[in-house]
Write a protein that holds these residues in place. Structure first.
Motif, PDB file in Angstrom:
ATOM      1  N   ARG A   1       7.096  -6.796  -5.643  1.00 32.10           N
ATOM      2  CA  ARG A   1       5.907  -5.990  -5.941  1.00 32.10           C
ATOM      3  C   ARG A   1       5.910  -4.658  -5.197  1.00 32.10           C
ATOM      4  NH1 ARG A   1       0.725  -6.482  -8.018  1.00 32.10           N
ATOM      5  NH2 ARG A   1      -0.903  -5.263  -6.987  1.00 32.10           N
ATOM      6  N   TYR A   2       6.237  -4.679  -3.931  1.00 35.16           N
ATOM      7  CA  TYR A   2       6.104  -3.461  -3.125  1.00 35.16           C
ATOM      8  C   TYR A   2       7.340  -2.570  -3.170  1.00 35.16           C
ATOM      9  CZ  TYR A   2       1.778  -5.593  -1.975  1.00 35.16           C
ATOM     10  OH  TYR A   2       0.534  -6.145  -2.098  1.00 35.16           O
ATOM     11  N   SER A   3       8.271  -2.915  -4.073  1.00 36.07           N
ATOM     12  CA  SER A   3       9.323  -1.968  -4.419  1.00 36.07           C
ATOM     13  C   SER A   3       8.852  -1.023  -5.520  1.00 36.07           C
ATOM     14  CB  SER A   3      10.587  -2.709  -4.882  1.00 36.07           C
ATOM     15  OG  SER A   3      10.352  -3.387  -6.109  1.00 36.07           O
ATOM     16  N   ILE A   4       7.729  -1.348  -6.159  1.00 34.69           N
ATOM     17  CA  ILE A   4       7.128  -0.494  -7.186  1.00 34.69           C
ATOM     18  C   ILE A   4       6.388   0.647  -6.490  1.00 34.69           C
ATOM     19  CG2 ILE A   4       5.551  -0.401  -9.148  1.00 34.69           C
ATOM     20  CD1 ILE A   4       5.947  -3.458  -9.420  1.00 34.69           C
ATOM     21  N   TRP A   5       6.651   1.872  -6.892  1.00 28.16           N
ATOM     22  CA  TRP A   5       6.115   3.016  -6.154  1.00 28.16           C
ATOM     23  C   TRP A   5       4.588   3.063  -6.155  1.00 28.16           C
ATOM     24  CZ3 TRP A   5       3.149   6.779  -8.548  1.00 28.16           C
ATOM     25  CH2 TRP A   5       3.235   6.871  -9.949  1.00 28.16           C
ATOM     26  N   THR A   6       3.956   2.610  -7.233  1.00 29.07           N
ATOM     27  CA  THR A   6       2.495   2.691  -7.286  1.00 29.07           C
ATOM     28  C   THR A   6       1.818   1.803  -6.255  1.00 29.07           C
ATOM     29  OG1 THR A   6       2.448   0.975  -9.009  1.00 29.07           O
ATOM     30  CG2 THR A   6       2.441   3.275  -9.748  1.00 29.07           C
ATOM     31  N   MET A   7       2.556   0.834  -5.713  1.00 25.66           N
ATOM     32  CA  MET A   7       1.974  -0.101  -4.740  1.00 25.66           C
ATOM     33  C   MET A   7       2.135   0.398  -3.304  1.00 25.66           C
ATOM     34  SD  MET A   7       1.166  -2.379  -6.964  1.00 25.66           S
ATOM     35  CE  MET A   7       1.659  -2.988  -8.576  1.00 25.66           C
ATOM     36  N   GLN A   8       2.950   1.419  -3.102  1.00 24.86           N
ATOM     37  CA  GLN A   8       3.334   1.839  -1.758  1.00 24.86           C
ATOM     38  C   GLN A   8       2.370   2.869  -1.180  1.00 24.86           C
ATOM     39  OE1 GLN A   8       7.298   3.334  -2.331  1.00 24.86           O
ATOM     40  NE2 GLN A   8       8.065   1.394  -3.151  1.00 24.86           N
ATOM     41  N   SER A   9       2.161   2.821   0.121  1.00 20.50           N
ATOM     42  CA  SER A   9       1.265   3.786   0.762  1.00 20.50           C
ATOM     43  C   SER A   9       1.805   5.205   0.666  1.00 20.50           C
ATOM     44  CB  SER A   9       1.049   3.413   2.232  1.00 20.50           C
ATOM     45  OG  SER A   9       2.252   3.486   2.972  1.00 20.50           O
ATOM     46  N   ASP A  10       3.122   5.347   0.520  1.00 26.49           N
ATOM     47  CA  ASP A  10       3.721   6.678   0.414  1.00 26.49           C
ATOM     48  C   ASP A  10       3.269   7.419  -0.843  1.00 26.49           C
ATOM     49  OD1 ASP A  10       5.082   5.809   2.605  1.00 26.49           O
ATOM     50  OD2 ASP A  10       6.977   5.484   1.581  1.00 26.49           O
ATOM     51  N   TYR A  11       2.773   6.671  -1.831  1.00 26.63           N
ATOM     52  CA  TYR A  11       2.276   7.285  -3.058  1.00 26.63           C
ATOM     53  C   TYR A  11       0.764   7.105  -3.185  1.00 26.63           C
ATOM     54  CZ  TYR A  11       7.072   8.153  -4.353  1.00 26.63           C
ATOM     55  OH  TYR A  11       8.372   8.634  -4.372  1.00 26.63           O
ATOM     56  N   HIS A  12       0.124   7.040  -2.027  1.00 32.82           N
ATOM     57  CA  HIS A  12      -1.320   7.155  -1.925  1.00 32.82           C
ATOM     58  C   HIS A  12      -1.604   8.298  -0.950  1.00 32.82           C
ATOM     59  CE1 HIS A  12      -1.045   3.147  -3.689  1.00 32.82           C
ATOM     60  NE2 HIS A  12      -2.314   3.251  -4.015  1.00 32.82           N
ATOM     61  N   ASN A  13      -2.847   8.594  -0.736  1.00 27.65           N
ATOM     62  CA  ASN A  13      -3.202   9.739   0.114  1.00 27.65           C
ATOM     63  C   ASN A  13      -3.254   9.304   1.570  1.00 27.65           C
ATOM     64  OD1 ASN A  13      -3.471  11.467  -2.186  1.00 27.65           O
ATOM     65  ND2 ASN A  13      -5.410  10.448  -2.618  1.00 27.65           N
ATOM     66  N   LEU A  14      -2.047   9.090   2.109  1.00 31.58           N
ATOM     67  CA  LEU A  14      -1.882   8.487   3.431  1.00 31.58           C
ATOM     68  C   LEU A  14      -0.659   9.062   4.137  1.00 31.58           C
ATOM     69  CD1 LEU A  14      -2.647   4.782   2.469  1.00 31.58           C
ATOM     70  CD2 LEU A  14      -3.982   6.157   4.087  1.00 31.58           C
ATOM     71  N   PRO A  15      -0.590   8.888   5.459  1.00 37.38           N
ATOM     72  CA  PRO A  15       0.583   9.379   6.196  1.00 37.38           C
ATOM     73  C   PRO A  15       1.729   8.386   6.212  1.00 37.38           C
ATOM     74  CG  PRO A  15      -1.042   8.526   7.730  1.00 37.38           C
ATOM     75  CD  PRO A  15      -1.669   8.435   6.370  1.00 37.38           C
ATOM     76  N   MET A  16       2.929   8.932   6.401  1.00 35.38           N
ATOM     77  CA  MET A  16       4.102   8.144   6.758  1.00 35.38           C
ATOM     78  C   MET A  16       4.341   8.424   8.237  1.00 35.38           C
ATOM     79  SD  MET A  16       8.009   8.269   5.272  1.00 35.38           S
ATOM     80  CE  MET A  16       7.586   7.609   3.669  1.00 35.38           C
ATOM     81  N   ILE A  17       4.190   7.397   9.045  1.00 34.55           N
ATOM     82  CA  ILE A  17       4.201   7.580  10.499  1.00 34.55           C
ATOM     83  C   ILE A  17       5.581   7.229  11.045  1.00 34.55           C
ATOM     84  CG2 ILE A  17       3.122   6.898  12.672  1.00 34.55           C
ATOM     85  CD1 ILE A  17       0.648   6.069  11.043  1.00 34.55           C
ATOM     86  N   ASN A  18       6.202   8.194  11.693  1.00 35.43           N
ATOM     87  CA  ASN A  18       7.557   7.982  12.214  1.00 35.43           C
ATOM     88  C   ASN A  18       8.505   7.480  11.127  1.00 35.43           C
ATOM     89  OD1 ASN A  18       7.808   8.801  14.940  1.00 35.43           O
ATOM     90  ND2 ASN A  18       6.652   7.004  15.639  1.00 35.43           N
ATOM     91  N   GLY A  19       8.274   7.953   9.905  1.00 28.88           N
ATOM     92  CA  GLY A  19       9.117   7.550   8.793  1.00 28.88           C
ATOM     93  C   GLY A  19       8.815   6.173   8.245  1.00 28.88           C
ATOM     94  N   VAL A  20       7.694   5.567   8.657  1.00 28.99           N
ATOM     95  CA  VAL A  20       7.365   4.191   8.287  1.00 28.99           C
ATOM     96  C   VAL A  20       6.079   4.167   7.456  1.00 28.99           C
ATOM     97  CG1 VAL A  20       6.805   1.887   9.170  1.00 28.99           C
ATOM     98  CG2 VAL A  20       8.484   3.310  10.361  1.00 28.99           C
ATOM     99  N   SER A  21       6.067   3.321   6.439  1.00 28.38           N
ATOM    100  CA  SER A  21       4.925   3.174   5.543  1.00 28.38           C
ATOM    101  C   SER A  21       4.056   1.992   5.977  1.00 28.38           C
ATOM    102  CB  SER A  21       5.409   2.925   4.114  1.00 28.38           C
ATOM    103  OG  SER A  21       6.416   3.847   3.750  1.00 28.38           O
ATOM    104  N   GLU A  22       2.848   1.916   5.397  1.00 27.74           N
ATOM    105  CA  GLU A  22       2.024   0.728   5.594  1.00 27.74           C
ATOM    106  C   GLU A  22       2.766  -0.503   5.067  1.00 27.74           C
ATOM    107  OE1 GLU A  22      -1.948   0.837   4.135  1.00 27.74           O
ATOM    108  OE2 GLU A  22      -2.509   2.603   5.297  1.00 27.74           O
ATOM    109  N   LYS A  23       2.388  -1.657   5.584  1.00 26.29           N
ATOM    110  CA  LYS A  23       3.077  -2.891   5.224  1.00 26.29           C
ATOM    111  C   LYS A  23       2.112  -3.861   4.552  1.00 26.29           C
ATOM    112  CE  LYS A  23       6.387  -6.223   7.142  1.00 26.29           C
ATOM    113  NZ  LYS A  23       7.160  -6.626   8.340  1.00 26.29           N
ATOM    114  N   TYR A  24       2.691  -4.708   3.682  1.00 21.33           N
ATOM    115  CA  TYR A  24       1.899  -5.738   3.020  1.00 21.33           C
ATOM    116  C   TYR A  24       1.643  -6.902   3.965  1.00 21.33           C
ATOM    117  CZ  TYR A  24       1.042  -9.975   0.352  1.00 21.33           C
ATOM    118  OH  TYR A  24       0.528 -11.155  -0.092  1.00 21.33           O
ATOM    119  N   GLY A  25       0.435  -7.456   3.905  1.00 26.76           N
ATOM    120  CA  GLY A  25       0.093  -8.644   4.672  1.00 26.76           C
ATOM    121  C   GLY A  25      -1.332  -8.584   5.173  1.00 26.76           C
TER     122      GLY A  25
END
Length: 634
Positions: free
Chosen positions: A471-495
């Motif tokens: 599921r989280y390989s789909i770009w629409t599910m990822q924080s990188d494609y929402h209005n959010l930061p990528m911190i130290n090159g890392v995205s939000e995580k599922y859980g």
């Protein structure tokens, strides 16, 4: 590997949740012994005319009569489509759901159209073709979708003949065919008694018996142990209750079925938040809150109005969520798997408003009503009939909808802020294990003059991948494609442990610590994302502290329309007649604009061929800092 991937759909549906409050709104009303005494037997609760009551149907359908007949005439030549074994297997082999679902849905809609046409005309012209549809359905191994058959012992997508699965669609078809049996069994008997006998047998073995005897379906919530419950619960339970009400006249058996549905729906009402927000988004309101309405109306009918919880504030909150989440011009606040564009079902909204005595919902329903408007809900005959019943009232309602300056859902952590100058901002806290979750804790969307400017793309067409380990390989599910930061090159995580904390909302502001939505490798101590709306603008601020700086932070924003970034420190955004500008500190950030091509029609029908990701890469790496962006209407 395919089998494991499919199994993960079930794991997605039953993952652990945060809150569960033992409200038991239904069970505290009555016990099963008192329930037996108040049941309305022999379908005396049905308010619609008998099939043979021609004057009754003419009066009930009014000006809609001819249109229902025309729809039925189109189905007189319908070729009943066979759902082949390979159509089911396609879900496993390619991930494609539609190859199985489309022909099945076409058959089910044909049955509904033929039933409504025969009720409207009453001359028997549609009966033979309706019998064809009934018998075709009875011959199917299962009424469940390939994507949902993994709960079988085989955990595969090919139907098992000896394990009836109650899912959304088998329940829908069960409800539809129960209405067919109720209205048409006398007519069928005149042709051949085997038609009704066979139909009644299939409804018993596919719906009534498994509902009572199989408590393993996750959506039931029986023996609740932390499972996620969502729209499946009221959706499936309303269909099951409807089948019991239309088919079962043994008082003890009916009471058992009704009481089991009460136990199950209570689990759903215990799981969701009392603030009434639908964490699945407005696209699912009709399936979650809306099916709760259907269920509660049916329950009230079968108990002669004695079991009724529409006065509970929580139920009213659930209804009014849909009007609060409407921006205007067909746009809605679309967190999770919801689409950004969608106008509500006017009849359903009005029914909800009537049930909870909400002028807000009644006015909003009138606004949503389109002319000409035929009450039509596909295979959902209950909703079609209920919609016809309130049409005249809806016509008299005054259309009205106003965006409130501040709407706050403290448990779900949705916040809506708007100004008199046409700026509307929706923000969310929450956690990354919500129903139909996207990794989006702390995100926002911004509208100007009822037009989306900073957007949530939504979700594409469902495939096997959508509800799996992928599921989280789909770009629409990822924080990188929402209005959010990528911190130290890392995205939000599922859980469920990845969530917003320190969430606060005020009359024109919202803030949350979103550091807790990122995994350890982000090396972030604190990241306070805050929003303020005032006048013609919204300010987005990030105040942060890292454990260490590994790589430059990137703040992403999603948008669409025509872009111009020729002026330093500004991105001009033009969408039809709306002009906005996103201002940033060009000394702090390097801007990259990435077009995102939308090949999926579920996305392109909303946004067009492309949307854009604006990525603001920090020019300097710091342990502490503050980033600020302003989006203004010009």
């Amino acid at each position: 590997m395919k089998r494991l991937t499919i199994l993960l759909f079930t794991l997605f549906c039953i993952s652990a949740s945060f809150a569960y409050t033992e409200r038991n709104l239904l069970l505290k009303q009555i016990d099963i012994n008192r329930l037996k005494d108040m049941l309305v037997l022999n379908q005396q609760w049905v308010i619609y005319p008998d099939y043979a009551d021609r004057a009754g149907w003419d009066s009930f359908l009014g000006t809609f009569k001819d249109e229902y007949i025309r729809r039925g005439e189109k189905q007189l030549q319908h070729q009943w489509q066979v759902v082949k074994a390979t159509d089911y297997l396609a879900f496993e082999r390619t991930g494609n759901r539609k190859v199985m679902e489309d022909p099945f849905d076409a058959n089910n809609r044909a049955i509904a159209d033929l039933l409504m046409a025969e009720l409207a005309e009453g001359k028997g012209r549609f009966t033979d073709q309706l019998v064809n549809g009934v018998f075709h359905s009875c011959e199917m191994t299962s009424w469940a979708l390939a994507a949902h058959l993994i709960v079988q012992p085989s955990h595969r997508s090919l139907p098992t003949h000896d394990y009836p699965v109650i899912d959304l669609t088998s329940g829908d078809l069960g409800g539809l065919l129960a209405w067919v049996h109720y209205f048409m069994h006398d007519s069928f008997d005149k042709i051949n008694p085997e038609i009704s006998r066979r139909l009644r047998y299939e409804l018993q073995t596919r719906i009534l018996d498994p509902y009572v005897n199989n408590d393993s379906f996750w959506w039931m919530g029986r023996n609740y142990n932390g499972r996620m419950l969502n729209n499946w619960n009221p959706w499936c339970n309303s269909n099951a209750l409807m089948c019991f009400m239309l088919l079962e006249n043994d008082r003890d058996k009916l009471a058992q079925g009704v009481y089991l549905t009460m136990e199950s729906v209570d689990k759903f009402l215990n799981y969701i938040k009392a603030d009434g927000a639908c964490e699945e988004g407005p696209s699912y309101w009709g399936h979650a809150a809306g099916k709760t309405l259907d269920y509660l109306e049916l329950l009230s009918s079968i108990t002669g109005g004695k079991v009724n919880i529409f006065a509970e504030p929580m139920i009213r909150n659930m209804g009014e969520y849909i009007s609060r989440s409407y921006i205007g011009k067909g746009w809605v606040v679309n967190f999770a798997d919801a689409s950004a564009h969608g106008e509500g079902n006017a009849y359903l909204i009005y029914r909800f408003g009537k049930a909870v005595d909400s002028d807000e919902l009644k006015g909003f329903a009138a606004l949503m009503r389109k002319l000409p408007s035929l009450p039509y809900n596909g295979r959902d005959i209950f909703r079609t009939l209920a919609s016809i019943a309130i049409d005249k009232e809806l016509q008299q309602a005054v259309p009205i909808h106003e965006s409130r300056p501040f709407t706050w859902y403290p448990e779900t952590e949705f916040c809506y802020l708007s100004t008199k100058n046409g700026v509307f901002l929706a923000a969310k806290g929450g956690y990354n294990d919500e129903s139909h979750n996207h990794n989006d804790a702390g995100t926002c969307s911004v509208w100007m003059d009822q037009t989306p400017v900073l957007i949530d793309a939504g979700v594409g067409t469902y495939t096997r991948q959508t509800f799996s380990s992928e599921r989280y390989s789909i770009w629409t599910m990822q924080s990188d494609y929402h209005n959010l930061p990528m911190i130290n090159g890392v995205s939000e995580k599922y859980g469920k442990n990845y969530k917003a904390t320190q969430v606060k909302a005020g009359k024109n502001s919202f803030s949350a610590n979103i550091a807790t939505a990122y995994p350890e490798e982000a090396q972030v101590k604190r990241w306070i994302r805050s929003y303020i709306v005032a006048g013609r603008q919204a300010t987005i601020n990030d105040s942060f502290e890292l454990k260490k700086s590994i790589t430059p932070n990137v703040v992403n924003f999603m948008t669409w329309g025509e872009l111009d970034h020729s002026k330093k420190g500004e991105v001009a955004i033009r969408i039809k007649d709306v002009n906005a500008v996103l201002q940033y500190d060009a000394n702090k950030f390097e801007l990259t604009i990435e077009p995102v091509e939308l090949a999926d029609p579920r996305l392109s029908n909303v946004w067009g061929k492309n949307i854009y990701r604006l990525s603001f890469k920090a020019r300097q790496q710091t342990i502490k800092g503050n980033y600020s962006f302003m989006i203004k209407k010009i």
